[in-house]
Design a protein around this motif. Structure first.
Motif, PDB file in Angstrom:
ATOM      1  N   GLY A  77      40.611  40.528  44.569  1.00 28.96           N
ATOM      2  CA  GLY A  77      40.782  41.488  43.480  1.00 28.96           C
ATOM      3  C   GLY A  77      42.056  42.312  43.606  1.00 28.96           C
ATOM      4  O   GLY A  77      42.727  42.583  42.612  1.00 28.96           O
ATOM      5  N   TYR A  78      42.401  42.702  44.823  1.00 28.31           N
ATOM      6  CA  TYR A  78      43.621  43.497  45.009  1.00 28.31           C
ATOM      7  C   TYR A  78      44.857  42.671  44.657  1.00 28.31           C
ATOM      8  O   TYR A  78      45.757  43.151  43.962  1.00 28.31           O
ATOM      9  N   VAL A  79      44.900  41.434  45.141  1.00 25.92           N
ATOM     10  CA  VAL A  79      46.061  40.571  44.858  1.00 25.92           C
ATOM     11  C   VAL A  79      46.178  40.334  43.363  1.00 25.92           C
ATOM     12  O   VAL A  79      47.267  40.406  42.786  1.00 25.92           O
ATOM     13  N   ARG A  80      45.046  40.075  42.713  1.00 22.12           N
ATOM     14  CA  ARG A  80      45.040  39.837  41.264  1.00 22.12           C
ATOM     15  C   ARG A  80      45.583  41.063  40.518  1.00 22.12           C
ATOM     16  O   ARG A  80      46.442  40.953  39.649  1.00 22.12           O
ATOM     17  N   ALA A  81      45.103  42.243  40.878  1.00 19.58           N
ATOM     18  CA  ALA A  81      45.551  43.478  40.212  1.00 19.58           C
ATOM     19  C   ALA A  81      47.038  43.727  40.480  1.00 19.58           C
ATOM     20  O   ALA A  81      47.782  44.127  39.576  1.00 19.58           O
ATOM     21  N   TRP A  82      47.489  43.468  41.713  1.00 20.42           N
ATOM     22  CA  TRP A  82      48.894  43.681  42.061  1.00 20.42           C
ATOM     23  C   TRP A  82      49.784  42.742  41.253  1.00 20.42           C
ATOM     24  O   TRP A  82      50.792  43.168  40.689  1.00 20.42           O
TER      25      TRP A  82
END
Length: 99
Positions: A77-82
Motif C-alpha cells: 500500500g505504501y509503494v502504491r500510494a507513493w
C-alpha cells in the motif's frame, strides 16, 4: 536527528532494499517474477517514522527497477500510494497494473 537520509543498500540475497538507523532495520521487500519486481512490503520501525526513510527505500527500489529494465507491481500500500503521487514513475508499472 540528522537531516540527511541514510545510505540504502540492495540486499540481493534477502531480496530487499534496506538501511539501518540507530541499530534499527528499515526495509522494502520484493519478489522477482521474470522481468517484474513485485514490491510487497515496506517496513520502517516506529522510532524512525517521519524521516523520509520509506520514501528513500522506494526511490532506491524504483531506481534499480529502471536501471535493470524491470517493471514494477506495487503490491504494498505504501509503494502504491507513493507511486500514485509521483507520475514520473508510472512508466515502470507492470502491464495491467493501475494505481
Amino acid at each position: 536527528m540528522s537531516d540527511t537520509l541514510p545510505e540504502i543498500r540492495h540486499n540481493v540475497a534477502a531480496r530487499r532494499f534496506e538501511t539501518t538507523v540507530d541499530d534499527l532495520l528499515a526495509r522494502a521487500d520484493y519478489q522477482l517474477a521474470g522481468s517484474v519486481m513485485r514490491l510487497y512490503h515496506t517496513e520502517v520501525p516506529q522510532a524512525l517514522e517521519g524521516r523520509g526513510i520509506a520514501a528513500a527505500l522506494v526511490k532506491a527500489a524504483l531506481a534499480h527497477a529502471r536501471t535493470a529494465q524491470l517493471k514494477v507491481e506495487p503490491a504494498c500500500g505504501y509503494v502504491r500510494a507513493w507511486m500514485k503521487r509521483h507520475p514520473e514513475t508510472h512508466d515502470l508499472l507492470a502491464d495491467g497494473v493501475r494505481l
